[in-house]
Design a protein around this motif. Structure first.
Motif, PDB file in Angstrom:
ATOM      1  N   ASP A  90      -4.104   0.387  14.477  1.00  0.00           N
ATOM      2  CA  ASP A  90      -3.331   0.820  13.323  1.00  0.00           C
ATOM      3  C   ASP A  90      -3.553   2.318  13.112  1.00  0.00           C
ATOM      4  O   ASP A  90      -4.687   2.815  13.178  1.00  0.00           O
ATOM      5  CB  ASP A  90      -3.773   0.044  12.079  1.00  0.00           C
ATOM      6  CG  ASP A  90      -2.942   0.389  10.867  1.00  0.00           C
ATOM      7  OD1 ASP A  90      -1.853  -0.175  10.712  1.00  0.00           O
ATOM      8  OD2 ASP A  90      -3.397   1.247  10.066  1.00  0.00           O
ATOM      9  N   ARG A 111      -3.500   4.119  10.503  1.00  0.00           N
ATOM     10  CA  ARG A 111      -4.359   4.483   9.369  1.00  0.00           C
ATOM     11  C   ARG A 111      -5.832   4.388   9.736  1.00  0.00           C
ATOM     12  O   ARG A 111      -6.633   5.265   9.380  1.00  0.00           O
ATOM     13  CB  ARG A 111      -4.044   3.578   8.175  1.00  0.00           C
ATOM     14  CG  ARG A 111      -2.647   3.788   7.582  1.00  0.00           C
ATOM     15  CD  ARG A 111      -2.261   2.665   6.654  1.00  0.00           C
ATOM     16  NE  ARG A 111      -2.171   1.397   7.389  1.00  0.00           N
ATOM     17  CZ  ARG A 111      -1.848   0.220   6.831  1.00  0.00           C
ATOM     18  NH1 ARG A 111      -1.604   0.163   5.537  1.00  0.00           N
ATOM     19  NH2 ARG A 111      -1.774  -0.866   7.557  1.00  0.00           N
ATOM     20  N   THR A 164      -6.656   7.368  12.430  1.00  0.00           N
ATOM     21  CA  THR A 164      -6.746   8.719  11.865  1.00  0.00           C
ATOM     22  C   THR A 164      -7.881   8.821  10.849  1.00  0.00           C
ATOM     23  O   THR A 164      -8.574   9.845  10.780  1.00  0.00           O
ATOM     24  CB  THR A 164      -5.416   9.120  11.203  1.00  0.00           C
ATOM     25  OG1 THR A 164      -5.051   8.127  10.216  1.00  0.00           O
ATOM     26  CG2 THR A 164      -4.313   9.236  12.235  1.00  0.00           C
ATOM     27  N   GLY A 165      -8.092   7.766  10.063  1.00  0.00           N
ATOM     28  CA  GLY A 165      -9.182   7.778   9.090  1.00  0.00           C
ATOM     29  C   GLY A 165     -10.534   7.885   9.763  1.00  0.00           C
ATOM     30  O   GLY A 165     -11.418   8.623   9.309  1.00  0.00           O
ATOM     31  N   MET A 209       0.462   8.331   6.339  1.00  0.00           N
ATOM     32  CA  MET A 209      -0.460   7.372   6.953  1.00  0.00           C
ATOM     33  C   MET A 209      -1.884   7.918   6.985  1.00  0.00           C
ATOM     34  O   MET A 209      -2.851   7.185   6.779  1.00  0.00           O
ATOM     35  CB  MET A 209       0.010   7.029   8.375  1.00  0.00           C
ATOM     36  CG  MET A 209       1.200   6.109   8.449  1.00  0.00           C
ATOM     37  SD  MET A 209       1.511   5.553  10.149  1.00  0.00           S
ATOM     38  CE  MET A 209       2.878   4.439   9.861  1.00  0.00           C
ATOM     39  N   TYR A 240      -3.185  10.056   4.868  1.00  0.00           N
ATOM     40  CA  TYR A 240      -3.719   9.998   3.509  1.00  0.00           C
ATOM     41  C   TYR A 240      -4.195   8.596   3.152  1.00  0.00           C
ATOM     42  O   TYR A 240      -5.261   8.423   2.557  1.00  0.00           O
ATOM     43  CB  TYR A 240      -2.649  10.442   2.502  1.00  0.00           C
ATOM     44  CG  TYR A 240      -2.285  11.902   2.564  1.00  0.00           C
ATOM     45  CD1 TYR A 240      -3.170  12.846   3.079  1.00  0.00           C
ATOM     46  CD2 TYR A 240      -1.051  12.350   2.107  1.00  0.00           C
ATOM     47  CE1 TYR A 240      -2.840  14.182   3.138  1.00  0.00           C
ATOM     48  CE2 TYR A 240      -0.700  13.695   2.159  1.00  0.00           C
ATOM     49  CZ  TYR A 240      -1.605  14.608   2.673  1.00  0.00           C
ATOM     50  OH  TYR A 240      -1.264  15.936   2.716  1.00  0.00           O
ATOM     51  N   ARG A 241      -3.386   7.585   3.528  1.00  0.00           N
ATOM     52  CA  ARG A 241      -3.781   6.200   3.210  1.00  0.00           C
ATOM     53  C   ARG A 241      -4.987   5.774   4.041  1.00  0.00           C
ATOM     54  O   ARG A 241      -5.850   5.033   3.567  1.00  0.00           O
ATOM     55  CB  ARG A 241      -2.603   5.258   3.449  1.00  0.00           C
ATOM     56  CG  ARG A 241      -1.470   5.419   2.445  1.00  0.00           C
ATOM     57  CD  ARG A 241      -0.493   4.259   2.505  1.00  0.00           C
ATOM     58  NE  ARG A 241       0.209   4.200   3.778  1.00  0.00           N
ATOM     59  CZ  ARG A 241       1.337   4.857   4.045  1.00  0.00           C
ATOM     60  NH1 ARG A 241       1.871   5.651   3.123  1.00  0.00           N
ATOM     61  NH2 ARG A 241       1.932   4.752   5.210  1.00  0.00           N
ATOM     62  N   GLY A 242      -5.055   6.241   5.272  1.00  0.00           N
ATOM     63  CA  GLY A 242      -6.155   5.845   6.145  1.00  0.00           C
ATOM     64  C   GLY A 242      -7.486   6.429   5.748  1.00  0.00           C
ATOM     65  O   GLY A 242      -8.545   5.853   6.033  1.00  0.00           O
TER      66      GLY A 242
END
Length: 437
Positions: free
Chosen positions: A137, A139, A142-143, A402, A404-406
Motif C-alpha cells: 500500500d 501509504r 511512503t510512511g 497518500m 500525508y495519510r501514510g
C-alpha cells in the motif's frame, strides 16, 4: 520599550519575515542589525562582529563539514544499494518484510551518515518502486520511508546533535551517545507497527508465499556488505564512547572509513571527490550563515532583556514544570514544519535552555527530547521537510495526499517514543554515564 514589549516585537517581526519566504540566515542577520539600531545603540553592532568571529573559530563546528563529507561519499560509494539487495534476501519472504528491511537500512544509514535527506531520498529511489511493484500500500510504503529516514536526526553521528551541543555548551560526545537508545526505540516501534498492521490488515502488504526463496548460502554471502558499514560505525561511535577520540577527530576517522569503502568499490574517483566537496561546501556554508545570523539575533535578544522577560513570565505562571516542557515541545514540533532543524536549534536553544535549567531538567535529556520533537516536525503535514524530500521520488500514481495519510500512524509512534523518553529519562542518560571521561 519594556523587556516584555521587546520580546513580543522581536518574535512578531521574526514570524512575519519568515512567512515571506526569505532565507532564514538573512532574516535573522537583518533583524539583528535593525533591532540593535532601533532599541539599543549603533555601537552595539560590534556584538554581531564578535558573534561571527566566535562562530568561525569554533573547533567543535569543524565536525559538521567532516560528517557531511562522509555522508556524501558514502552515498556515492554504492554501499546503500548493496545493503538494500542484502535486505531483500533476508526479509523478502516475511510479510511486510521489505518495509521492515527499509527501517533496518535507515538505521544503518543513520549510524553511518547522520544526514536525513540522504536516507529519505535513497530509500525513495531504491525501496519505494520495489515496494510498489510488489503490491505494498502506498501509504504504508511512503510512511515507512519518511519516518525511518528521519532517524538520522537522533542516531549518531547526527549533525543536528553537534549543533545543539555547541549551542547549549554541553558535551558533544555525551549528546551523540545519548541518542542511540531513543533512536533504536523508535526503529523498534516502527517495526512492531509494520508487523502488527501486516497481520491485522493483510491487504496492505503483498502475499509472500510465491516469493522466490533465497538459499542460506546466498544470505550469508550478502552479509559481507555489512562489514564496511559496521566498521565505520564502530570506528566513529566506538572512538567517541571509549574516549579514544573527540567527536571532531572521530568525524575525520569516519571520512577515512568512507573513502576506504568507496575505494573498495572503485567509486573513489576524481569526479566523485569533486562533487562531494562541492556538496559539502554548499551545505556547510548554509549552516554557517544560519549559525552566524541566529547567534547574532539571540545575542541581541538577550542583551535587550528578552530572555529575562521570558524567565520572569514563566516564574509567574506557577504551573507544573512538565506543562512548560510540553509547551516548548509543541513549539518545536510546529517550527519543524516551517524551518530547517539547524535554524530551530540556533534560534530556540539559547531561549529555552535557561528555562530548562530553571526548571531543573537534565540538559542531555532535554537535548534528546529536542531532537525527537524536531523529528516529529519533519514529518508533520503539510510542510514537513521529509515530505518534500520524498515528493521528488514519488511515482505518478502516488499523490501527496497518500503521503500525508501514510505518515499519521508514524507521527503517533514518534509521539509515543517521546512520551516514553519523558517518563523514563534513564533511557537517554545511562549510556552517557558509562562513557570514558
Amino acid at each position: 520599550m519594556s523587556s516584555t514589549g521587546i520580546l513580543i516585537f522581536m518574535f512578531a517581526g521574526l514570524t512575519v519575515f519568515l512567512l515571506t519566504g526569505l532565507p532564514v540566515a538573512f532574516v535573522l542577520g537583518g533583524l539583528s542589525v535593525l533591532f540593535t539600531v532601533l532599541f539599543w545603540d549603533a555601537n552595539a553592532l560590534i556584538i554581531l562582529v564578535l558573534q561571527i568571529f566566535d562562530t568561525m573559530r569554533s573547533e567543535a563546528l569543524l565536525a559538521i563539514p567532516l560528517y557531511i563529507f562522509m555522508a556524501v561519499i558514502l552515498q556515492k560509494s554504492g554501499i546503500i544499494e548493496d545493503l538494500y539487495r542484502a535486505m531483500e534476501l533476508w526479509f523478502g519472504r516475511i510479510r511486510g518484510g521489505l518495509a521492515i528491511g527499509t527501517v533496518v537500512i535507515c538505521v544503518v544509514m543513520a549510524a553511518m551518515t547522520g544526514v536525513v535527506g540522504a536516507a529519505v531520498t535513497a530509500m525513495g529511489i531504491l525501496a519505494l518502486p520495489e515496494m510498489m511493484r510488489r503490491g505494498y500500500d502506498a501509504r504504508l510504503a511512503t510512511g515507512t520511508i519518511c519516518a525511518a529516514g528521519t532517524l538520522g536526526i537522533l542516531i549518531p553521528p547526527s549533525v543536528l546533535t553537534i549543533v545543539y551541543s555547541v549551542t547549549a555548551q554541553v558535551s558533544i560526545g555525551k549528546m551523540l551517545i545519548a541518542g542511540i537508545v531513543p533512536g533504536v526505540l523508535l526503529a523498534s516501534l516502527y517495526i512492531l507497527y509494520i508487523v502488527v498492521i501486516s497481520w491485522l490488515r493483510p491487504e496492505l502488504v503483498p502475499d509472500v508465499s510465491d516469493a522466490p526463496r533465497a538459499s542460506l548460502a546466498d544470505k550469508l554471502r550478502s552479509l559481507k556488505t555489512l562489514v564496511l558499514p559496521s566498521l565505520i560505525i564502530v570506528m566513529v561511535l566506538g572512538s567517541i564512547f571509549f574516549g579514544i577520540a573527540t567527536p571532531t577527530e572521530a568525524a575525520a576517522v569516519g571520512v577515512f572509513g568512507a573513502a576506504l569503502a568507496a575505494a573498495t568499490r572503485r567509486h573513489l574517483t576524481w569526479p566523485t571527490l569533486t562533487q562531494s566537496c562541492l556538496v559539502t561546501l554548499k551545505a556547510t556554508a548554509m549552516i554557517m550563515w544560519i549559525t552566524i545570523g541566529a547567534k547574532a539575533y539571540v545575542a541581541i535578544f538577550t542583551g535587550l532583556g528578552g530572555a529575562d522577560a521570558l524567565l520572569g513570565a514563566i516564574e509567574q505562571l506557577r504551573v507544573s514544570p512538565y506543562l512548560v516542557l510540553a509547551v516548548m515541545m509543541l513549539i518545536l514540533i510546529f517550527l519543524g514544519t516551517v524551518l530547517d532543524e539547524i535554524g530551530i536549534i540556533l534560534l530556540t536553544v539559547p531561549v529555552f535552555l535557561p528555562v530548562v535549567r530553571f526548571l531543573g531538567f537534565d540538559e542531555i535529556w532535554f537535548g534528546v527530547l529536542y531532537a525527537l520533537t524536531i523529528q516529529m516536525g519533519y514529518i508533520s503535514p503539510p510542510f514537513g521537510y521529509t515530505l518534500f524530500y520524498i515528493k521528488s521520488t514519488l511515482p505518478k500514481e502516488v499523490g501527496m495526499g497518500m503521503v500525508y495519510r501514510g505518515i499519521v500512524p508514524f507521527f503517533l509512534l514518534q509521539l509515543a517514543g517521546l512520551l516514553i523518553c519523558v517518563a523514563f529519562p534513564g533511557l537517554t542518560t545511562f549510556l552517557p554515564a558509562l562513557m570514558s571521561r
